[in-house]
Motif scaffolding. Structure first.
Motif, PDB file in Angstrom:
ATOM      1  N   LYS A  30      31.539 -73.584  18.311  1.00 25.90           N
ATOM      2  CA  LYS A  30      31.899 -72.976  17.108  1.00 25.90           C
ATOM      3  C   LYS A  30      32.984 -71.968  17.249  1.00 25.90           C
ATOM      4  CE  LYS A  30      29.045 -72.748  13.817  1.00 25.90           C
ATOM      5  NZ  LYS A  30      28.485 -72.552  12.649  1.00 25.90           N
ATOM      6  N   LEU A  31      33.964 -71.825  16.622  1.00 25.63           N
ATOM      7  CA  LEU A  31      35.139 -70.721  16.801  1.00 25.63           C
ATOM      8  C   LEU A  31      35.258 -70.252  15.450  1.00 25.63           C
ATOM      9  CD1 LEU A  31      37.147 -69.776  18.666  1.00 25.63           C
ATOM     10  CD2 LEU A  31      38.911 -71.414  17.809  1.00 25.63           C
ATOM     11  N   VAL A  32      35.097 -68.939  15.823  1.00 26.93           N
ATOM     12  CA  VAL A  32      35.293 -67.822  14.486  1.00 26.93           C
ATOM     13  C   VAL A  32      36.457 -67.154  14.739  1.00 26.93           C
ATOM     14  CG1 VAL A  32      34.089 -66.099  12.888  1.00 26.93           C
ATOM     15  CG2 VAL A  32      32.760 -67.986  14.046  1.00 26.93           C
ATOM     16  N   LEU A  33      37.426 -67.028  13.774  1.00 19.38           N
ATOM     17  CA  LEU A  33      38.512 -66.272  13.790  1.00 19.38           C
ATOM     18  C   LEU A  33      38.465 -65.194  12.685  1.00 19.38           C
ATOM     19  CD1 LEU A  33      41.345 -65.721  14.836  1.00 19.38           C
ATOM     20  CD2 LEU A  33      42.286 -67.549  13.239  1.00 19.38           C
ATOM     21  N   VAL A  34      38.598 -64.109  13.046  1.00 19.61           N
ATOM     22  CA  VAL A  34      38.553 -62.943  12.210  1.00 19.61           C
ATOM     23  C   VAL A  34      39.846 -62.227  12.167  1.00 19.61           C
ATOM     24  CG1 VAL A  34      37.218 -61.005  11.511  1.00 19.61           C
ATOM     25  CG2 VAL A  34      35.729 -63.116  12.205  1.00 19.61           C
TER      26      VAL A  34
END
Length: 85
Positions: A30-34
């Motif tokens: 999983k990759l979360v970009l904020v």
């Protein structure tokens, strides 16, 4: 990449190299970009990507050959998903 900030470019290169390493070792799920506002620390945008690596791809093997048209189509689909949310 479209930016004139050299420090940002350097940072993103480092991040993308690490993401590539995780993908090749199949450690990324999983990759979360904020994106946050620098002054207020408020979240401006947030995206979550569930990652599925191709079982046939390893660090030693070459990737599947795709035409530039196929790659651009996939990138456009991802951009449409991002802008729709």
């Amino acid at each position: 990449m479209v930016t004139t900030e050299e420090k940002l470019k350097e940072y993103l290169v480092q991040v993308l190299e690490q993401i590539n390493a995780w993908l090749m070792s199949k450690d990324l799920q999983k990759l979360v970009l904020v994106l946050t506002n620098v002054q207020t620390k408020e979240t401006v945008e947030r995206w979550v990507f569930d990652v599925q690596t191709d079982a046939e791809i390893t660090a030693e093997s070459e990737g599947k050959d795709k035409s530039e048209k196929e790659i651009m189509g996939e990138i456009q689909a991802i951009i449409r998903q991002i802008t729709a949310s």
